[in-house]
Design an enzyme around this catalytic site. Structure first.
Site, PDB file in Angstrom:
ATOM      1  N   GLY A 226      68.679 -30.115   7.626  1.00 26.29           N
ATOM      2  CA  GLY A 226      67.916 -29.522   8.730  1.00 26.29           C
ATOM      3  C   GLY A 226      67.749 -30.539   9.826  1.00 26.29           C
ATOM      4  N   THR A 230      62.242 -33.093  10.912  1.00 29.58           N
ATOM      5  CA  THR A 230      61.775 -32.547   9.630  1.00 29.58           C
ATOM      6  C   THR A 230      62.175 -33.482   8.497  1.00 29.58           C
ATOM      7  OG1 THR A 230      62.127 -30.358  10.542  1.00 29.58           O
ATOM      8  CG2 THR A 230      61.768 -30.485   8.171  1.00 29.58           C
ATOM      9  N   GLU A 248      70.538 -34.426   5.089  1.00 22.73           N
ATOM     10  CA  GLU A 248      71.647 -34.122   6.012  1.00 22.73           C
ATOM     11  C   GLU A 248      71.000 -33.613   7.281  1.00 22.73           C
ATOM     12  OE1 GLU A 248      74.366 -35.528   3.672  1.00 22.73           O
ATOM     13  OE2 GLU A 248      74.760 -34.663   5.637  1.00 22.73           O
ATOM     14  N   CYS A 282      76.213 -28.605  12.499  1.00 21.98           N
ATOM     15  CA  CYS A 282      75.868 -30.020  12.732  1.00 21.98           C
ATOM     16  C   CYS A 282      77.110 -30.857  13.006  1.00 21.98           C
ATOM     17  CB  CYS A 282      75.130 -30.572  11.527  1.00 21.98           C
ATOM     18  SG  CYS A 282      76.041 -30.373  10.009  1.00 21.98           S
ATOM     19  N   GLU A 461      76.568 -35.976   0.255  1.00 15.74           N
ATOM     20  CA  GLU A 461      76.802 -34.809  -0.612  1.00 15.74           C
ATOM     21  C   GLU A 461      78.299 -34.769  -0.903  1.00 15.74           C
ATOM     22  OE1 GLU A 461      74.840 -31.909   2.139  1.00 15.74           O
ATOM     23  OE2 GLU A 461      73.601 -31.481   0.382  1.00 15.74           O
TER      24      GLU A 461
HETATM   25  O1  TXE Z   1      65.495 -26.945  10.952  1.00  8.72           O
HETATM   26  P1  TXE Z   1      64.229 -27.364  10.171  1.00  8.72           P
HETATM   27  P2  TXE Z   1      65.638 -25.700  11.837  1.00  8.72           P
HETATM   28  C1  TXE Z   1      68.819 -29.086  13.669  1.00  8.72           C
HETATM   29  C2  TXE Z   1      69.009 -28.370  14.972  1.00  8.72           C
HETATM   30  C3  TXE Z   1      67.885 -27.409  14.985  1.00  8.72           C
HETATM   31  C4  TXE Z   1      66.803 -28.268  14.363  1.00  8.72           C
HETATM   32  C5  TXE Z   1      65.711 -27.422  13.767  1.00  8.72           C
HETATM   33  O2  TXE Z   1      68.813 -29.299  16.039  1.00  8.72           O
HETATM   34  O3  TXE Z   1      67.497 -27.041  16.293  1.00  8.72           O
HETATM   35  O4  TXE Z   1      67.464 -28.968  13.313  1.00  8.72           O
HETATM   36  O5  TXE Z   1      66.370 -26.363  13.031  1.00  8.72           O
HETATM   37  C6  TXE Z   1      62.396 -26.322   6.047  1.00  8.72           C
HETATM   38  N1  TXE Z   1      58.706 -29.575   4.509  1.00  8.72           N
HETATM   39  N2  TXE Z   1      69.594 -28.515  12.597  1.00  8.72           N
HETATM   40  O6  TXE Z   1      64.365 -25.158  12.377  1.00  8.72           O
HETATM   41  O7  TXE Z   1      62.953 -27.060  10.822  1.00  8.72           O
HETATM   42  C7  TXE Z   1      62.625 -25.050   6.812  1.00  8.72           C
HETATM   43  O8  TXE Z   1      61.814 -24.011   6.338  1.00  8.72           O
HETATM   44  C8  TXE Z   1      59.702 -28.977   3.808  1.00  8.72           C
HETATM   45  C9  TXE Z   1      70.672 -29.288  12.063  1.00  8.72           C
HETATM   46  O9  TXE Z   1      66.448 -24.840  10.964  1.00  8.72           O
HETATM   47  O10 TXE Z   1      64.530 -28.757   9.835  1.00  8.72           O
HETATM   48  C10 TXE Z   1      64.098 -24.803   6.554  1.00  8.72           C
HETATM   49  O11 TXE Z   1      64.274 -24.207   5.294  1.00  8.72           O
HETATM   50  N3  TXE Z   1      60.611 -28.122   4.356  1.00  8.72           N
HETATM   51  C11 TXE Z   1      70.975 -28.853  10.664  1.00  8.72           C
HETATM   52  C12 TXE Z   1      64.681 -26.205   6.544  1.00  8.72           C
HETATM   53  O12 TXE Z   1      63.576 -27.073   6.282  1.00  8.72           O
HETATM   54  C13 TXE Z   1      60.507 -27.888   5.676  1.00  8.72           C
HETATM   55  C14 TXE Z   1      71.139 -27.381  10.538  1.00  8.72           C
HETATM   56  C15 TXE Z   1      65.290 -26.605   7.881  1.00  8.72           C
HETATM   57  O13 TXE Z   1      64.304 -26.414   8.868  1.00  8.72           O
HETATM   58  C16 TXE Z   1      59.504 -28.466   6.485  1.00  8.72           C
HETATM   59  C17 TXE Z   1      70.018 -26.699  11.114  1.00  8.72           C
HETATM   60  C18 TXE Z   1      58.571 -29.348   5.837  1.00  8.72           C
HETATM   61  N4  TXE Z   1      57.592 -29.947   6.499  1.00  8.72           N
HETATM   62  C19 TXE Z   1      69.265 -27.282  12.127  1.00  8.72           C
HETATM   63  N5  TXE Z   1      59.683 -28.031   7.770  1.00  8.72           N
HETATM   64  C20 TXE Z   1      72.240 -29.474  10.095  1.00  8.72           C
HETATM   65  N6  TXE Z   1      72.237 -30.794   9.946  1.00  8.72           N
HETATM   66  O14 TXE Z   1      73.152 -28.758   9.755  1.00  8.72           O
HETATM   67  C21 TXE Z   1      60.755 -27.212   7.745  1.00  8.72           C
HETATM   68  N7  TXE Z   1      61.258 -27.110   6.500  1.00  8.72           N
END
Ligand code: TXE
Length: 480
Positions: A226, A230, A248, A282, A461
């Site tokens: 994510g 986060t 990741e 990503c 991974e």
């Molecule tokens: O990711 P989040 P989001 C990047 C991209 C995007 C940004 C946010 O820039 O705009 O990340 O995207 C869970 N404790 N990428 O909102 O918020 C959440 O519920 C535990 C790159 O999708 O990081 C979700 O299941 N879990 C990335 C997961 O984390 C928590 C792909 C991802 O959410 C949490 C997607 C917490 N405190 C977005 N907060 C890539 N590398 O591929 C959130 N989550």
């Protein structure tokens, strides 16, 4: 309105406090289902179920676990089109993309790790006449897998499969933005008779269900994909609790085009690398650096190809770009397009929301956007946008483009287009990335280590790296 359910202890169950969240269809901008707003009570039940199932599951042989994982893979294959439609409706991506990439990869993730554990070798270190050592790799217990919304089932299964294959039991949470195919995976587990409690799927918000998983004392490891922010928050909770952590995170990947490249190939692949999945991968190449000698020629050819990308409802066969995942994300991307103009950029193509006719009038559709004239170190070129937006930047020398490419806080992926193989491998050595493609993009061999450096993450991974992450190594020494 359909209510999705959690999958805990082998059964589909409602959230403990009965609260739900809206689940939107991005291409229509409407709520089409509800998901459990799980909290610590639901996570507690899931962790308990995982720990209860762990002794029997970890005692199985690799061959027995392999059969269970192959059953999931085969059922995904049988339900492929249904899963692809569900993924496309939930994420906004073209059906054809979900059908050709996302769901086949979820099928392959389970199959890959189901077979990897049949061929894994263990370590032995002889001390000659003195004795020998052997290494036991033992599963951790209950682990957490938390995944994002861009490649929902693809990344969800990419974490779950190695965790299960190595003998752990799993509490997994998909993104609350794209929960649907994880819910269908729950149904598949029940259909194939997957052992109860081995895999538990909890839906809900990151700050609630996700946070409860990360904090839980009986969760031994966390595999997360994510956002970088986060990831940092999760690490701040997990590190002092000495949990294993795989992160990741984000990327701002350079795509480097040298003047001796195979020109047509570079244009074609750069377009896909820029806008596949609406630029929500990503690994997308969002900063395109072009050597000065071919800058204008590349720009024209690239723009010609981008103009041919049809933005259309995801169910249309000719859709090359569907909707971005949410209204918030659409507005985030539009804000970066505005910022780019404020920073002196020129929009060569796109830059606007696409107004679709009914029933997609409220859908979150954006034009593929190409911007030039920005400095390499402005915010638009330094921050992850994660949408259909790329910048074009000319460069003179290899040294100059390496400096610009390596200037961001990220280091996930890089693509290099040149026919000078010495230069290709020299740049691959010096670039700050965990993944490098030479004259191609997104070619994936699941055995290879996958992950980034700097703020793109921690750990790797893929292949045996993933199986090692989900186990503890114990060295046993025997002295004659
Ligand atoms: O990711 P989040 P989001 C990047 C991209 C995007 C940004 C946010 O820039 O705009 O990340 O995207 C869970 N404790 N990428 O909102 O918020 C959440 O519920 C535990 C790159 O999708 O990081 C979700 O299941 N879990 C990335 C997961 O984390 C928590 C792909 C991802 O959410 C949490 C997607 C917490 N405190 C977005 N907060 C890539 N590398 O591929 C959130 N989550």
């Amino acid at each position: 309105m359909e209510k999705l359910q959690n999958y805990i202890g082998g059964a589909l169950v409602a959230p403990a406090d009965g609260t739900y969240l809206d689940n939107y269809e991005p291409a229509k901008g409407e709520v089409y289902s509800l998901i459990p707003r799980s909290k610590s009570a639901d996570v507690e039940a899931a962790v308990e179920a995982a720990n209860k199932a762990f002794p029997a599951w970890s005692a199985l042989s690799n061959a027995q676990r392999s059969k269970h994982l192959m059953a999931l893979s085969n059922r995904i294959s049988e339900r492929l089109d249904e899963l692809a439609h569900a993924e496309s409706r939930d994420n906004g991506k073209p059906f054809k993309l979900a059908q050709s990439v996302d769901i086949p990869r979820a099928r392959d993730n389970f199959a890959f790790f189901a077979t990897a554990i049949l061929h894994q070798e263990d370590e032995f270190h002889s001390m000659g006449s003195k004795g020998f050592n052997y290494t036991l790799r033992q599963p951790l217990g209950a682990v957490a897998c938390i995944s994002p919304w861009n490649l929902p089932l693809y990344l969800f299964s990419w974490k779950i499969a190695p965790a299960l294959a190595s003998g752990n039991c799993v509490v997994a949470k998909p993104s609350e933005v794209t929960p649907y195919t994880a819910y269908l995976l729950s149904q598949i587990c029940i259909e194939v008779g997957f052992p109860a409690g081995v895999l538990n799927i909890v839906h809900g918000l990151g700050a609630e269900a996700g946070q409860a998983m990360v904090e839980h004392q009986n969760i031994k490891a966390i595999s997360f994909t994510g956002g970088t922010q986060t990831g940092a928050r999760i690490a701040s909770i997990a590190a002092p609790r000495f949990k294993k952590l795989s992160l990741e995170l984000g990327g701002k990947n350079p795509n480097i085009i040298f003047d001796d490249c195979d020109f047509d190939r570079a244009v074609k692949i750069s377009t896909r690398a820029a806008f596949a999945n609406q630029g929500q991968i990503c690994l997308c190449g969002s900063r395109i650096f072009i050597q000065k000698g071919i800058y204008n020629q590349f720009k024209e050819a690239f723009l010609e190809r981008v103009k041919g990308l049809k933005v259309a409802p995801p169910e249309n066969d000719d859709s090359r770009m569907g909707a971005v995942v949410s209204e918030d994300h659409m507005n985030k991307v539009l804000s970066y397009i505005k910022l780019a103009q404020e920073e002196g950029g020129t929009i060569l193509h796109g830059g606007n929301r696409v107004q679709m006719p009914a029933p997609h009038a409220k859908g979150y559709f954006l034009e593929p956007t190409v911007i030039e004239g920005l400095s390499y170190d402005c915010r638009t070129n330094q921050e992850e946008i994660f949408g259909p937006v790329v910048t074009l930047t000319p460069f003179e020398s290899e040294e100059e483009v390496l400096m610009m490419a390596n200037s961001t806080e990220y280091g996930l992926a890089c693509t290099i287009f040149t026919q000078d193989l010495n230069r290709a491998h020299r740049v691959a050595k010096d670039i700050h990335s965990g993944i490098v493609w030479i004259n191609d993009w997104l070619v994936r061999d699941l055995r290879t280590p996958f992950g980034g450096v700097k703020n793109s993450g921690v750990g790797r991974e893929g292949g045996f790296e993933a199986l090692k992450f989900f186990t503890e190594a114990k060295n046993v020494c025997f002295n004659f």
